[in-house]
Design a protein around this motif. Structure first.
Motif, mmCIF file in Angstrom:
data_model
loop_
_atom_site.group_PDB
_atom_site.id
_atom_site.type_symbol
_atom_site.label_atom_id
_atom_site.label_comp_id
_atom_site.label_asym_id
_atom_site.label_seq_id
_atom_site.Cartn_x
_atom_site.Cartn_y
_atom_site.Cartn_z
ATOM 1 N N SER A 71 -8.412 11.862 20.615
ATOM 2 C CA SER A 71 -8.804 11.704 22.015
ATOM 3 C C SER A 71 -10.231 11.174 22.069
ATOM 4 O O SER A 71 -11.116 11.652 21.337
ATOM 5 C CB SER A 71 -8.736 13.047 22.752
ATOM 6 N N GLY A 72 -10.448 10.185 22.918
ATOM 7 C CA GLY A 72 -11.780 9.604 23.010
ATOM 8 C C GLY A 72 -11.805 8.398 23.914
ATOM 9 O O GLY A 72 -11.081 8.332 24.912
ATOM 10 N N VAL A 73 -12.643 7.441 23.533
ATOM 11 C CA VAL A 73 -12.861 6.235 24.323
ATOM 12 C C VAL A 73 -12.645 5.026 23.431
ATOM 13 O O VAL A 73 -13.055 5.010 22.261
ATOM 14 C CB VAL A 73 -14.290 6.210 24.908
ATOM 15 N N VAL A 74 -11.989 4.002 23.990
ATOM 16 C CA VAL A 74 -11.795 2.746 23.254
ATOM 17 C C VAL A 74 -13.131 2.017 23.233
ATOM 18 O O VAL A 74 -13.556 1.422 24.229
ATOM 19 C CB VAL A 74 -10.705 1.894 23.910
ATOM 20 N N ALA A 75 -13.816 2.084 22.104
ATOM 21 C CA ALA A 75 -15.104 1.413 21.991
ATOM 22 C C ALA A 75 -14.950 -0.082 21.765
ATOM 23 O O ALA A 75 -15.827 -0.861 22.135
ATOM 24 C CB ALA A 75 -15.910 2.037 20.848
ATOM 25 N N GLU A 76 -13.832 -0.486 21.160
ATOM 26 C CA GLU A 76 -13.634 -1.915 20.880
ATOM 27 C C GLU A 76 -12.149 -2.226 20.907
ATOM 28 O O GLU A 76 -11.338 -1.498 20.314
ATOM 29 C CB GLU A 76 -14.223 -2.261 19.515
ATOM 30 N N LEU A 77 -11.782 -3.306 21.589
ATOM 31 C CA LEU A 77 -10.397 -3.779 21.655
ATOM 32 C C LEU A 77 -10.369 -5.189 21.091
ATOM 33 O O LEU A 77 -10.985 -6.107 21.647
ATOM 34 C CB LEU A 77 -9.884 -3.765 23.097
ATOM 35 N N ARG A 108 -19.573 9.797 13.125
ATOM 36 C CA ARG A 108 -18.644 10.527 12.263
ATOM 37 C C ARG A 108 -17.303 10.760 12.941
ATOM 38 O O ARG A 108 -16.337 11.169 12.293
ATOM 39 C CB ARG A 108 -19.272 11.857 11.845
ATOM 40 N N ASP A 109 -17.235 10.547 14.242
ATOM 41 C CA ASP A 109 -15.975 10.677 14.990
ATOM 42 C C ASP A 109 -15.369 9.310 15.309
ATOM 43 O O ASP A 109 -14.632 9.158 16.286
ATOM 44 C CB ASP A 109 -16.200 11.449 16.292
ATOM 45 N N LEU A 110 -15.658 8.302 14.495
ATOM 46 C CA LEU A 110 -15.147 6.953 14.721
ATOM 47 C C LEU A 110 -13.811 6.779 13.988
ATOM 48 O O LEU A 110 -13.682 7.143 12.817
ATOM 49 C CB LEU A 110 -16.162 5.929 14.216
ATOM 50 N N PHE A 111 -12.844 6.203 14.685
ATOM 51 C CA PHE A 111 -11.521 5.941 14.095
ATOM 52 C C PHE A 111 -11.162 4.483 14.337
ATOM 53 O O PHE A 111 -11.359 3.950 15.440
ATOM 54 C CB PHE A 111 -10.454 6.842 14.731
#
Length: 512
Positions: free
Chosen positions: A231-237, A137-140
């Motif tokens: 603010s978070g972590v780059v899960a996919e580039l 639910r915190d995915l952007f």
């Protein structure tokens, strides 16, 4: 009279005295043994109903050993089975009122203890383990809004941490250059033309903030700087420098770390105890001494066929992003508070296999078996859904004595379908094998002088048994040496289930 005759007379008198004294001694020994050892009677034998206990003035039916309630004795004495005195069974304890009475002295000696039925709720904590995962639910998603070229990447690798508003990439957008030039030219000509040009910039994909920058600076900005929305972590580039991008193309996938999910394994049997909203505490080996708090977000509608577990999706607060996907966590789930219900000590409940029974102590000192419907069990307490009321007293220890007394008087059998209950108990009773001699055959019993029976801890004795359900075989007669099998009946007696001759003396029984 000669000396010889006198000597003969003296010797004869001495022999007579010795014989008389020996006879008296033997008779005294036999009388003492008979008085010291109580007589064993069968269930069909007459009992001493006319005996009166001088201490209480109550009529005594018989005496018995509470540890071997199936055997009845017609006088008091020491039990042949245990190192204890026999206990009287009084006429007013017959159990016809559905209750069983036990002497207060026996209750004290055997430690019968009662407990009160109380209202309350079971507070149970369910321990489980799970793995940390992204909170979906915190995915952007960061996408391209127009055709362009990636000139520079500020964040160049997956799993890099980013802050909200941090620059991610610079994109050169040729379509924006023409739209911006048209806007600046129209603004110098008239307000109406400026509004139309501003609308074209919006249609080209420029944001309101970018348009305000153009209006404020009065210059063309051909490059777009994409920033992180959270603010978070780059899960996919999914982009590299020099790439051409089109509207809607995915550039970055960023997951927030302010909260995470823990997918905990919940046993199928405990699924009813966990509900969405239940509070949770979690601990991780990576952060010893720290406790993370959260709640159950959902119970996934799927059971793992291998482990027979459900997945509980738990949402945990994650201060400073300490928990990361892939970590293992131990979770303690506290089920939602339930309404108050009756509770009794778990040791008070007797499980018969088909039902649950407790013994309720009444004010007159008697005990009555009551069938109950039980619920959950935890911390030594069991929920009672029906059968009892608050304030009643139930037997919490020493039930084996009360149960044996109730079985002996048939109280348990009268609680429901006696035939079904008796059949179930008889089928469950263990078999015991012995060897002995037939002493007497009555219409409903057979008396055997049997050898020691180790499985019952019995020594050699003569006692009656109930006849087999189908009667005695025709080749069984008084005097035969036999081998036999017995089982205890629901009333506490022992019944022959099979009997066969152990020798060749079968002629006397052929005409039976």
């Amino acid at each position: 009279m000669t000396k010889k005759k006198k000597l003969i007379l003296a010797l004869s008198a001495a022999a007579i005295l010795i014989a008389v004294g020996g006879g008296l001694f033997w008779a005294g020994m036999q009388h003492g043994l008979h008085a010291a050892m109580p007589t064993i009677t069968g269930s069909g034998a007459s009992t001493s109903g006319d005996k009166v206990d001088p201490a209480t003035g109550r009529k005594v039916l018989y005496w018995h050993d509470p540890m071997v309630p199936g055997q009845k004795f017609d006088k008091p004495g020491k039990s042949p089975f245990m190192d204890m005195q026999l206990v009287p069974v009084y006429a007013d304890e017959s159990g016809d009122d559905g209750k069983v009475a036990i002497s207060p002295r026996v209750q004290q000696n055997l430690g019968i203890r009662t407990a009160e039925v109380k209202e309350g709720s079971l507070t149970t904590t369910l321990e489980s383990v799970g793995s940390v995962a992204w909170n979906e639910r915190d995915l952007f998603l960061v996408q391209a809004r127009a055709n362009g070229y990636v000139e520079r990447l500020h964040v160049r690798a997956p799993l890099d941490r980013v802050r909200k508003g941090q620059a991610l990439a610079d994109i050169y957008v040729p379509d924006w250059v023409a739209a911006q030039e048209d806007y600046l030219a129209a603004r110098r000509m008239s307000a109406d033309l400026a509004d139309a040009a501003r609308q074209r910039m919006r249609l080209a994909g420029m944001t309101g903030e970018q348009i305000r920058q153009i209006e404020k600076s009065g210059k063309v900005h051909p490059r777009l700087t994409i920033t992180s929305p959270v603010s978070g972590v780059v899960a996919e580039l999914a982009v590299r420098e020099g790439m051409t991008v089109m509207p809607g193309a995915s550039l970055y996938r960023i997951n927030g770390l302010s909260t995470v999910w823990v997918n905990a394994e919940i046993p199928e049997a405990a699924a009813a105890q966990v509900h969405p909203g239940s509070t949770v505490q979690a601990r991780a080996a990576a952060w010893p001494g720290m406790t993370f708090h959260g709640k159950v977000g959902a119970i996934l509608p799927e059971i793992d066929p291998a482990t027979r577990t459900l997945k509980a999706r738990i949402e945990l607060a994650n201060p400073e992003g300490r928990l990361v996907p892939g970590m293992f966590a131990t979770v303690s789930l506290t089920p939602a508070a339930r309404k108050a219900i009756l509770l009794v000590p778990s040791e008070a409940v007797i499980q018969t296999g088909t039902r649950s029974v407790v013994f309720v102590a009444s004010e007159d000192g008697k005990f009555a078996p009551v069938e109950v419907e039980t619920g959950s069990e935890a911390n030594g307490q069991t929920e009672i859904h029906s059968g009892l009321s608050a304030g009643q007293k139930v037997v919490a220890s020493g039930q084996f004595l009360v149960d044996s007394e109730a079985s002996l008087k048939g109280v348990i059998a009268r609680m429901g379908d006696a035939g079904a209950a008796n059949g179930a108990k008889a089928a469950a009773a263990p078999a015991h094998h012995g060897r002995g001699r037939v002493e007497k055959i009555d219409p409903d019993s057979i008396t055997l002088s049997h050898e020691a029976m180790p499985t019952l801890q019995w020594g050699p004795m003569t006692m009656p048994f109930k006849l087999p359900p189908d009667g005695l075989p025709r080749n069984i007669a008084v005097g035969n040496q036999v081998t036999f099998e017995i089982r205890q009946t629901p009333e506490g007696d022992y019944q022959i289930t099979s009997i066969t001759p152990a020798d060749k003396q079968t002629g006397s029984g052929d005409g039976k």
